[in-house]
Design an enzyme around this catalytic site. Sequence first.
Site, short mmCIF file in Angstrom:
data_model
loop_
_atom_site.label_atom_id
_atom_site.label_comp_id
_atom_site.label_asym_id
_atom_site.label_seq_id
_atom_site.Cartn_x
_atom_site.Cartn_y
_atom_site.Cartn_z
N GLU A 128 54.06 54.29 43.21
CA GLU A 128 53.12 55.14 43.96
C GLU A 128 53.25 54.98 45.46
O GLU A 128 52.94 55.91 46.22
CB GLU A 128 51.68 54.84 43.51
CG GLU A 128 50.97 53.66 44.22
CD GLU A 128 51.61 52.30 43.99
OE1 GLU A 128 52.39 52.18 43.01
OE2 GLU A 128 51.37 51.37 44.77
N LYS A 150 50.23 48.58 34.65
CA LYS A 150 50.86 47.26 34.79
C LYS A 150 50.36 46.32 33.70
O LYS A 150 49.26 46.49 33.19
CB LYS A 150 50.47 46.66 36.15
CG LYS A 150 51.19 47.27 37.34
CD LYS A 150 50.81 46.54 38.61
CE LYS A 150 51.49 47.16 39.82
NZ LYS A 150 52.94 46.98 39.85
N LYS A 186 51.25 50.71 54.16
CA LYS A 186 50.81 51.07 52.81
C LYS A 186 49.46 50.40 52.54
O LYS A 186 49.35 49.18 52.61
CB LYS A 186 51.84 50.61 51.77
CG LYS A 186 51.39 50.77 50.31
CD LYS A 186 52.47 50.31 49.31
CE LYS A 186 51.94 50.34 47.87
NZ LYS A 186 52.92 49.82 46.90
N ASP A 190 53.66 54.00 38.64
CA ASP A 190 53.55 52.73 39.35
C ASP A 190 54.44 52.70 40.60
O ASP A 190 54.31 51.82 41.44
CB ASP A 190 53.94 51.58 38.40
CG ASP A 190 53.45 50.23 38.89
OD1 ASP A 190 52.63 50.21 39.84
OD2 ASP A 190 53.87 49.20 38.33
N ARG A 249 55.76 54.82 47.51
CA ARG A 249 56.67 55.76 48.18
C ARG A 249 56.08 57.17 48.22
O ARG A 249 56.43 57.97 49.09
CB ARG A 249 58.04 55.75 47.48
CG ARG A 249 58.03 56.20 46.07
CD ARG A 249 59.28 55.78 45.30
NE ARG A 249 59.23 54.37 44.91
CZ ARG A 249 60.20 53.76 44.27
NH1 ARG A 249 61.32 54.41 43.95
NH2 ARG A 249 60.09 52.48 43.94
#
Length: 503
Positions: free
Chosen positions: A350, A278, A266, A348, A352
Amino acid sequence: MKYIAERITFSKKTSIDCIVVPVFAEFKLSAIVKKINILSNNYILEILKKNNFKGKIKQSLLLYQVPNFPSKKFLIIGCGIKDTLNRKQNKLIVNYTINLLKKYEIQEIIWFLTDLKIKDCNTYWQIRDTINIIEENIYIFNKFKKIALYHLLKIKFNIVKNNEIIYHNAIKHAQAINLGIEKAKNIANLPPNICNPKYLSIKAINLSKKYNNIFTEIIDEKTMEKMSMNAYLAVSKGSKNKPFMSILKYMNNITDKSQPIVLLGKGVTFDSGGISLKPSKNMEDMKYDMCGAAAVYGTIYAIAKLKLPLNVIGVIAGCENMLDSNSFRPSDIIKTMSGTTVEIINTDAEGRLILCDTLTYIKKFNPRYVIDIATLTGACIVALGDNISGLMSNDKKLSDYLIQASLETDDRVWKLPIDDKSYYDQLKSNIADLTNSSNSNSGGAITAACFLSKFTKLYKWAHIDIAGTASKYVEQKISATGRPINMLCQFLINITYNSNNKL
Ligand code: BES
Ligand code: MN
Ligand code: ZN
């Protein structure tokens, strides 16, 4: 830093900056100190007694000019009760010793601490541990703040018995792996205005210029559009930094090209959370959301250095999660590359999304194993803390291999289950095949992995959640750890030589 292993013999002419030796409780001397004590007419023992040196761990004594002995400094390190040392204590001792060497600005050392017997650790691992700890301790990221630095330059290990090959292998492995770790940290510690997805792709290209058995391919936004990688693309919509996926093919097994091992990282170079923004506290730490990508890069770097006869494909999923009027939003429905539709609940979640399309993409490599490495969930930190990574897998043998490598390197992982229906129930959507985030706030590390598992049905796959372990606070400052490069390299070394003993 240079590491050498030699059978050390002393003569009056040898000039040595410093030698480092162990002494135990109750004035029990190790073999080398016994010898030097005789040579110096009992000088060492007398000094130890005068100082009432207890030989405790984290106790030391620095001597200058021992009679009849050629070294300038003589650093005595307390090693506790003789023959009781374990691996954990040994690591403490090494770290403590390095701090002393730094304090005294010593540059060249002969190191006798690896002569010690350790209960749960053989010579090979003792050397590996020692080099790891030293390298971790002396690493400094000084790209933006120049500090006058002293450098530890050279360490010579003493070879005990006929173990030459073990020492040399351990040094070779440890140095290559630590080089990979250093390279990964240097990328991960960069700020996101420099290290963006494009930057990661340039790093990948440069690596293929350095090694002629690494071939790099870059997948840009247009190509992703052609392949309908809509989940990946959705995440990057709100950022002016375009997404780039980098494919690093390390091809060093000419005889069998059929099934490569694929490592996927990632590489979210900054995770603001997107529209599901966030909170601002510690948001700066989200530059480390590309540590999975850095770990893949570092692992490929290390195995290329080691010339492992394997084919490994490193995939770096570079992306930035930002917010503007183009951003994807909660309630959007996206058709992933695999055809599965996903209802966005939280922008958030994101990681995955970029991973699911990449996991679909890499089917084309006909992988033997796929391992993804991702700072995927805060929930993993809640579950396991910040020293143990989460491991989730659809293949027992693969996860066993990874656990073995993690135990050997002490780069720890802990396996979490993904086979219970209840987790999958949390990913149900009324109007799409899946939601990208469960409404329940329990088991978040697992539900994230369960989401990924929907895209990995066709191959053997493991997921390593490094949200807690990829970076850590030292004296209130956060920095990258390079984990789990040590474990991944060990896994690949073990696969190569297919034995329990790494030689
Ligand atoms: N990158 C974060 C996970 C993370 C959190 C890494 C803290 C390192 C430290 C990830 O993209 C994220 O935001 N995950 C969400 C998922 C949730 C919305 C389902 C999380 O963990 O809160
Ligand atoms: Mn996120
Ligand atoms: Zn993230």
